[in-house]
Design an enzyme around this catalytic site. Structure first.
Site, PDB file in Angstrom:
ATOM      1  N   HIS A 234       0.833  -1.201   0.000  1.00  0.00           N
ATOM      2  CA  HIS A 234       0.000   0.000   0.000  1.00  0.00           C
ATOM      3  C   HIS A 234       0.875   1.262   0.000  1.00  0.00           C
ATOM      4  O   HIS A 234       0.631   2.212  -0.741  1.00  0.00           O
ATOM      5  CB  HIS A 234      -0.913  -0.050   1.234  1.00  0.00           C
ATOM      6  CG  HIS A 234      -1.914   1.066   1.290  1.00  0.00           C
ATOM      7  ND1 HIS A 234      -2.708   1.286   2.391  1.00  0.00           N
ATOM      8  CD2 HIS A 234      -2.256   2.020   0.394  1.00  0.00           C
ATOM      9  CE1 HIS A 234      -3.493   2.329   2.161  1.00  0.00           C
ATOM     10  NE2 HIS A 234      -3.239   2.792   0.964  1.00  0.00           N
TER      11      HIS A 234
ATOM     12  N   GLU B   7       4.624   9.667   2.475  1.00  0.00           N
ATOM     13  CA  GLU B   7       3.462   8.846   2.152  1.00  0.00           C
ATOM     14  C   GLU B   7       3.206   7.754   3.182  1.00  0.00           C
ATOM     15  O   GLU B   7       2.073   7.482   3.535  1.00  0.00           O
ATOM     16  CB  GLU B   7       3.645   8.208   0.760  1.00  0.00           C
ATOM     17  CG  GLU B   7       3.656   9.216  -0.361  1.00  0.00           C
ATOM     18  CD  GLU B   7       2.363  10.020  -0.436  1.00  0.00           C
ATOM     19  OE1 GLU B   7       1.284   9.426  -0.285  1.00  0.00           O
ATOM     20  OE2 GLU B   7       2.443  11.244  -0.633  1.00  0.00           O
TER      21      GLU B   7
ATOM     22  N   GLU C  90       2.354   1.559  -3.351  1.00  0.00           N
ATOM     23  CA  GLU C  90       1.355   2.105  -4.298  1.00  0.00           C
ATOM     24  C   GLU C  90       1.404   3.632  -4.276  1.00  0.00           C
ATOM     25  O   GLU C  90       1.370   4.291  -5.314  1.00  0.00           O
ATOM     26  CB  GLU C  90      -0.044   1.596  -3.904  1.00  0.00           C
ATOM     27  CG  GLU C  90      -1.200   2.285  -4.613  1.00  0.00           C
ATOM     28  CD  GLU C  90      -2.410   2.519  -3.707  1.00  0.00           C
ATOM     29  OE1 GLU C  90      -2.907   3.660  -3.669  1.00  0.00           O
ATOM     30  OE2 GLU C  90      -2.839   1.565  -3.019  1.00  0.00           O
TER      31      GLU C  90
END
Length: 940
Positions: A8, A84, A11
């Site tokens: 994730h 992130e 991503e």
């Protein structure tokens, strides 16, 4: 193989810059350099999908190039990983003494995801029924494990997984395939040697005996009965999803078991009164290598766990004996036929999602899409062996030892415990650091902040130009006639693929005020209580057999030229195959003329289900609830919006669900019916194939003549009714006079907008923030400038400040059709600081610190939304529902093209500057000492 969320976070991180496109965050930058109709990225349990779509061939090549480079050649900078994924950050970077916290987009995204008890349950369910391999961990990341991930591990995961040998490509649409293949080959495949990817997932070792697990979650502040907040389900491991026919059969079987009031589990569980609704993830789940089926209840008392298990076992036994009625199977196959014919604008995306799991496990995607073949084979199996489905129930349910019973109960201090574990994790991380490492982290943090604030050179990214946007829109041909000499019906001939779409709007103008709060409940149940000679079960069956669904919803439409004027009504929508039009319209006639309100027990079931669904929806829609509340006192329709779809409605439904005697509420429904279900103030529309229009005209005429008119003239409750006509001219025959359609709008001349700040205290670890400002209506000259400004502020200021620096999952500005300018944030660790950021955004806009290129990009992004594809079923709907003609759209289009820098600065000063326009603020989220101290905030 762990819950650090590495796929994730990857991503997110691959979209932060690549070899060919080294600027920061090409993904978000491309949103403003393209006319894409969709751009996103999703991480599932065993794959990550990067989908995008556009109607422009050049744009398609641009986006494909950016996505290919991101996936296979990302920069994977450490600072992007920090931003992130997760980072240690000082609350005040200028002061090394302030405490450290965890921040990061994915970290807050997942904290937000796990405030949702349904999500917690579904996650545990998958982890526990498939415990041995990758399905036993949280691919999105568990907030308590995310900080264990290192940058090195991230890069390693990319090297082993993000390789063409381990990837699959899917395109859909009418651009030539050869061009796509050539580009994929040249920009990615040719640059790699083939490798053996070791990403196969072994089959789960089957259990010899059933297992049980219990887990905990947070309290639900909106539970109708605080003593009933337990969820329990029984789940069964089924078959390998690459066996496509067996999977298809089991998914149909699952629908027969749980869908609608005629299904055995609905009758046995939902109608038992033991709980409020099915447990999360009910039915068939085919997203893992081996599918599973789950059924149970939520909203039960802990002592009823065994009762639910017994009901499930008993129901399985009954199904094995009785099987399924033939016409229920027919209704299900009819539903599949409609799904295949109904065209949506996201059909390509739906196909991708449909085949992704099976194809990812090396199943045959083409085989999977041959649905008609599977239906014939299914019919054949039933013909040859009438007990075909009962035998499946025996094999997969009755005699299956791989069965999991999962229960979940709330814990008083669940979120506090999570916060405490997070604090302990933080402390452990900080204690392990040397002074030198602490200084290093601090300096890295400052470096990240500097990088986030630095102007970006985006010249390396491909872009469309404003000149690539079509100057004119194609006009949709509409024909309006008067049925029964007075009811306007709009006909729109479209290639609908054998499906007819019917809609009607009925006015609420005469409805007494005290009945208004119950309109959403009325809409929700009116198609589910029975009508005419049909009880609710027979009605549900008839609807499944003859229609693709019939629904009713509140319809509040602001006027396009005056903020204090609006239309209030109810929208009826349905669709059916051409051959079933008469049956569908007959059902509507019966619902209008003879709805049934006597089934008190069934009504209670529907009320509990609705209240539960509203409560469960808050974590996903928190920013919408905040925005609806913030705009409540800005326009007369704002109050109605809050009453119908805001937190007020959530609270009202909770109160109704708590009532021991529900009769007083049930008695309101026939009263509402009297004002709504008649032909006094109604208009209809039909979208169908050209050759169906004549037939449709007859059937609709018959429907209108058949519904009652009020015996006596009813006066509007609010006397200020404004009649507004919109003329429909037949296209191509300018000489003919068009037909006037009159909509009755309401106005409140005494209305005065006022400021209000509301804090809804909820047991969530993140906030949802909304600030709304009253501006101008759709046709005003400044509307276009404000619309471009909202996009510009989002892309050039708010995204950076709220998401990149603030660590929220999302945030931005938007201008709604009702002239309300909204700032919002989503799954946000901050609240008052975010409201400050909204203020700074306005200062930034007033200073005019943006370039012509910035404005052009904002225009591209706005036009991508304006020109989003419209399905044949929805053509002409802006005119029918909102009174917005193609001429008005064309004029709005020209205003958008004309917006310049001076206009943007001007509207910032005129409407958004403090003290200029009335504004409201709302926060949904945890206790907050600063808000509590401030008397201007109302706590709820």
């Amino acid at each position: 193989m762990d819950s650090t969320g590495v796929p994730h976070i990857l991503e997110h991180t691959v979209l932060c810059g690549s070899q060919k496109y080294p600027c920061r965050d090409p993904f978000f930058k491309m949103l403003n350099r393209s006319l894409s109709t969709f751009m996103n990225a999703f991480t599932a349990s065993d794959y990550t999908l990067y989908p995008f779509s556009t109607q422009n061939p050049k744009d398609f090549q641009n986006l494909l190039s950016v996505y290919l480079d991101a996936a296979f050649f990302p920069c994977l900078r450490q600072l992007d990983f920090w931003q992130e994924g997760w980072r240690l950050e000082h609350e005040n970077p200028a002061d090394p003494q302030t405490p450290l916290v965890f921040k990061g987009v994915v970290f807050n995204e997942m904290k937000g995801a796990f405030t949702d008890n349904e999500r917690i349950f579904a996650q545990h369910l998958q982890n526990k029924i498939l415990p041995d391999h990758t399905y036993g961990v949280v691919s999105g990341g568990d907030p308590l494990c995310i900080p264990d991930l290192t940058w090195e591990q991230l890069k390693q995961f990319h090297a082993t997984h993000y390789h063409p040998s381990n990837s699959r490509f899917f395109t859909y649409g009418n651009f030539p395939l050869e061009q796509h293949l050539k580009q994929i080959h040249e920009e990615a495949l040719i640059k790699f040697e083939r490798i053996e990817s070791n990403t196969d997932i072994p089959k789960q070792k089957l259990w010899e005996k059933p297992r049980e697990h219990s887990v905990t979650c947070g309290l639900d502040s909106f539970a109708a009965d605080p003593s009933k907040q337990t969820t329990v389900s029984v789940s069964y491991l089924l078959t390998d999803i690459t066996d496509t026919f067996e999977t298809f059969t089991l998914s149909l079987l699952s629908s027969l078991l749980v869908d609608g009031p005629n299904s055995p589990f609905y009758k046995a569980l939902i109608e038992s009164g033991v709980g409020t609704d099915f447990s999360p993830d009910v039915g068939f789940n085919g997203s893992t290598r081996e599918a599973y089926f789950s059924v149970g209840l939520q909203g039960i008392a802990e002592r009823d766990i065994d009762t639910v298990k017994q009901i499930i076992a008993r129901t399985v036994d009954e199904v094995i004996v009785k099987g399924f009625e033939e016409d229920r199977i027919e209704a299900l196959l009819h539903k599949i036929e409609i799904q295949l014919k109904h065209q949506s604008t996201s059909f390509g995306l739906a196909l991708t999602s449909y085949i992704a799991s099976c194809w990812n496990q090396d199943g045959d995607p083409v085989e999977l899409l041959k649905i008609a073949d599977k239906v014939s084979r299914f019919r054949q199996c039933l013909k040859e062996n009438p007990t075909f489905l009962q035998e499946k129930v025996k094999t997969y349910f009755k005699n299956n030892p791989h069965r999991l019973t999962l229960s979940m109960s709330p814990e008083e201090d669940y979120h506090d415990k999570q916060a405490k574990m997070e604090a302990e994790k933080l402390e452990k991380k900080v204690n392990a650091l040397s002074e030198e490492e602490k200084t290093q982290i601090f300096e890295k943090g400052l470096e990240l902040m500097a990088l986030q604030s630095k102007p970006q050179d985006t010249s390396c990214l491909p872009a469309l130009q404003v000149s690539d946007i079509e100057p004119k829109i194609p006009f949709t041909v509409l024909e309006t006639t008067l049925a029964a000499d007075e009811i306007p019906v709009q006909y729109c001939a479209q290639p609908t693929n054998g499906v007819v779409y019917f809609r009607a709007v009925s006015s609420l103008n005469t409805l007494p005020e005290e009945l208004k709060p119950y309109v959403p409940l009325f809409c929700n149940v009116i198609t589910k209580m029975g009508c005419g000679v049909l009880d609710y079960r027979e009605q549900a069956h008839k609807m499944e057999l003859k229609t693709g669904g019939m629904s009713v919803s509140p319809h509040i439409i602001p006027d396009d030229s005056h903020l204090d004027v609006y239309e209030q009504g109810v929208l009826f929508s349905s669709l059916c195959l051409d051959r079933n039009l008469q049956d569908m319209m007959h059902l509507w006639s019966e619902i209008f003329n003879n709805p049934r309100f006597e089934e008190e027990e069934h009504f209670r079931v529907l009320v509990k289900k609705t209240a539960q669904e509203l409560s469960n929806g808050i974590p996903d829609c928190g920013h919408l609830y905040a925005s609806i509340r913030a705009s409540k006192n800005l326009t007369p329709s704002g109050e109605l919006q809050e009453m119908f779809s805001g937190m007020d409605q959530v609270k009202l439904m909770k109160r109704i669900a708590e009532m021991s005697d529900i009769k007083p509420i049930l008695r309101k429904l026939p009263r509402i019916k009297k004002y709504l279900l008649n032909s006094d103030n109604i208009r209809c529309s039909v979208n169908a194939a050209p050759q169906q229009i004549t037939e449709a005209t007859k059937v609709v005429e018959k429907f209108i003549k058949g519904i009652a008119r009020s015996k006596k003239e009813r006066k509007p409750v609010r006397p200020h009714v404004i009649e507004k006509s919109s003329e429909v001219k037949p296209v191509g025959s300018e000489m003919l006079t068009g037909l006037q359609i009159t909509r009755k709008l309401v106005n409140d001349p005494t209305f005065k907008p006022c400021q209000m700040k509301t804090h809804f205290v909820l047991p969530f670890p993140v906030n949802y923030v909304g600030e709304c400002i009253r501006t101008v209506p759709y046709t005003a000259a400044d509307y276009a400038s404000l619309r471009i400004l909202a996009r510009l502020m989002t892309a050039k200021f708010l995204h950076r400040e709220i998401r990149e620096k603030g660590g929220a999952y999302g945030g931005g500005a938007k201008l709604s059709h009702n002239g309300i300018f909204t700032f919002y944030s989503y799954r946000d660790p901050n609240s008052l600081a975010t409201l400050k950021t909204f203020e700074k955004a306005v200062e930034w806009a007033k200073s005019g610190e943006f370039t012509q290129q910035d404005i052009n990009e904002a225009k591209l992004a706005v036009f991508a939304a304006v020109d989003a594809p419209i399905a044949p079923s929805d053509k002409g709907m802006d005119h029918f529902l909102y009174g917005i003609s193609d001429e008005m759209k064309q004029s709005h289009r020209e205003q958008l093209f004309a917006v310049n820098s001076d206009n943007l600065v001007d509207v910032s000063n005129k409407y958004l500057a403090v003290g200029k326009s009335t504004r409201g603020q709302a926060v949904l989220g945890p206790e907050n000492a600063d808000i509590t101290k401030d008397p201007s905030w109302v706590k709820r």
